[in-house]
Write an enzyme that holds these catalytic residues in place. Structure first.
Site, PDB file in Angstrom:
ATOM      1  N   LYS A 181     -12.307 -30.848 -23.257  1.00  0.00           N
ATOM      2  CA  LYS A 181     -11.815 -29.772 -24.127  1.00  0.00           C
ATOM      3  C   LYS A 181     -10.536 -30.217 -24.858  1.00  0.00           C
ATOM      4  O   LYS A 181     -10.014 -31.286 -24.588  1.00  0.00           O
ATOM      5  CB  LYS A 181     -11.593 -28.492 -23.314  1.00  0.00           C
ATOM      6  CG  LYS A 181     -12.896 -27.934 -22.704  1.00  0.00           C
ATOM      7  CD  LYS A 181     -13.775 -27.198 -23.723  1.00  0.00           C
ATOM      8  CE  LYS A 181     -15.247 -27.153 -23.397  1.00  0.00           C
ATOM      9  NZ  LYS A 181     -15.685 -26.235 -22.365  1.00  0.00           N
TER      10      LYS A 181
HETATM   11  C1  PLP Z   1     -16.653 -25.406 -21.612  1.00  0.00           C
HETATM   12  C2  PLP Z   1     -17.093 -24.038 -21.904  1.00  0.00           C
HETATM   13  C3  PLP Z   1     -16.984 -23.007 -20.952  1.00  0.00           C
HETATM   14  C4  PLP Z   1     -16.679 -23.225 -19.492  1.00  0.00           C
HETATM   15  O1  PLP Z   1     -15.556 -23.893 -19.200  1.00  0.00           O
HETATM   16  P1  PLP Z   1     -15.425 -24.681 -17.793  1.00  0.00           P
HETATM   17  O2  PLP Z   1     -13.958 -24.948 -17.724  1.00  0.00           O
HETATM   18  O3  PLP Z   1     -16.254 -25.916 -17.896  1.00  0.00           O
HETATM   19  O4  PLP Z   1     -15.885 -23.763 -16.715  1.00  0.00           O
HETATM   20  C5  PLP Z   1     -17.280 -21.715 -21.343  1.00  0.00           C
HETATM   21  N1  PLP Z   1     -17.708 -21.441 -22.585  1.00  0.00           N
HETATM   22  C6  PLP Z   1     -17.863 -22.403 -23.513  1.00  0.00           C
HETATM   23  C7  PLP Z   1     -18.324 -22.022 -24.875  1.00  0.00           C
HETATM   24  C8  PLP Z   1     -17.580 -23.736 -23.206  1.00  0.00           C
HETATM   25  O5  PLP Z   1     -17.770 -24.688 -24.122  1.00  0.00           O
END
Ligand code: PLP
Length: 379
Positions: A181
């Site tokens: 991210k």
């Molecule tokens: C990555 C992601 C999540 C979840 O995040 P995690 O930290 O991996 O649990 C939720 N929604 C979207 C759209 C994502 O891309």
């Protein structure tokens, strides 16, 4: 040339700081978590920020905090990652999908109202790729029907809507710091809200529903605590929080670099009739978490052939997302057909996600776009 899909950017100062946390001996939720929460709240202009151990946990606790009940309905987009909808399933509630807009691939706000029933409790807009949804319209609908708005802002550290940082807009906003991210804590998430009541409930729920958390029990001889609600094991480590503190300091710089990468891609594809980029509304600043393009074609399988071809050329790409209603669990449970959400379905056939990360070089961007054009010229 070898270009990975993603490379986290972690400097030696960050590694030293994380090492310090490990040496200090307080590894789990503690002072670093508090510091990261304070800094994050300030960064997105939120009153409260609570860190948890994933973005999914943040979304789940958001639904717990507003007391979603079995049989309730929650409106969201099919064009998202499984996490957005699985948390609705955790609650025994029903995800109600609304098709997307072609320009941003975000939920089509004009189609939301038609899906509202007496069971609807909340809307979860997902800011796809880091472009904020049409929040003004969505909040207006929510006010009219007395619904909560929980933003899935997993892609949005940071993004802005009408000059406001995402995190300060809806009732609750959920961020992810998963490894790839915009900023990362390896695994981690953050929930922001302006409501003290929601913030207090989330703090309680993230650690077993315990009245006093570990650090506060450790500080005195008073060991006693009460479990007042059914809680969860979603508290973060101070190791992750320390990574977050250091990454957040660089979030503005990362945004600048991502924006440059996106504008390079955009320029290189601007004359290509069969490649469409997303369009960013004037009132929005995108985080450019990813750079998706759509390939215009009428040959089934061509998109996947392009992904294979790029891989052979040393370029890793991805697909964001296979719409949720096409996955077997949701298809089997709710009986969805691919064309129930035609825009999501057709855009998915054409989409491919190109690498975006701060250290991606101009010559690498050139190489990627040249290879894509070469492939498309040959079909
Ligand atoms: C990555 C992601 C999540 C979840 O995040 P995690 O930290 O991996 O649990 C939720 N929604 C979207 C759209 C994502 O891309």
């Amino acid at each position: 040339m070898k270009i990975p899909f993603f490379k986290p950017e972690i400097d030696s100062k960050t590694i030293a700081q994380v090492g310090q946390v490990i040496k200090n001996g307080w590894l789990t939720t503690g002072p670093k978590t508090l510091e990261f929460e304070t800094n994050f709240a300030q960064y997105v202009n939120a009153t409260h920020a609570i860190m948890v151990n994933s973005g999914t946990a943040a979304l789940h606790l958001a639904l717990e905090a507003i007391d979603i009940k079995p049989g309730d309905e929650v409106i969201t987009t099919p064009f998202t990652f499984a996490a957005t909808t699985e948390v609705i399933e955790y609650m025994g509630a029903k995800p109600i999908f609304v098709d997307i807009r072609k320009d941003t691939l975000n939920i089509n706000e004009k189609l939301i109202e038609a899906q509202i029933t007496s069971k609807t409790r909340a809307i979860i807009p997902v800011h796809f790729s880091g472009i904020p949804c049409e929040m003004k319209e969505i909040l207006k609908i929510a006010r009219k029907h007395k619904l909560y708005v929980i933003e899935d802002a997993a892609h949005c550290t940071p993004a802005y809507y009408n000059g406001k940082p995402v995190g300060s807009i809806g009732h609750i906003t959920c961020f992810s710091f998963y490894a790839n991210k915009c900023i990362t804590t390896a695994e981690g998430g953050m929930l922001t809200t302006q409501s003290k009541k929601i913030a207090d409930k989330v703090k309680l729920l993230r650690l077993h529903g315990m009245s006093r958390d570990a650090i506060n029990r450790y500080k005195s001889a008073k060991w006693e605590y009460d479990i007042s609600v059914k809680g969860f094991k979603y508290n973060p480590t101070d190791i992750a929080a320390c990574l977050g503190i250091m990454q957040l300091k660089k979030a503005d710089l990362f945004l600048k670099k991502r924006t440059r990468i996106a504008s390079n891609y955009m320029n290189s594809f601007s004359k290509e009739k069969n490649i469409t980029s997303l369009s960013i509304p004037n009132k929005c600043i995108s985080s450019w978490y990813i750079y998706p393009i759509r390939i215009k074609h009428d040959k089934p399988g061509l998109r996947n052939q392009l992904i294979d071809y790029l891989f052979q050329q040393g370029i890793s790409t991805s697909v964001h997302f296979k719409p949720v209603h096409l996955h077997s669990y949701y298809k089997n449970k709710y009986g969805y057909k691919a064309l129930d959400f035609p825009v999501a379905y057709y855009e998915y056939q054409k989409i491919i996600t190109l690498p975006v990360y701060p250290s991606l070089k101009n010559n690498e961007i050139d190489y990627i776009s040249r290879k894509i054009k070469k492939f498309l010229a040959g079909v």
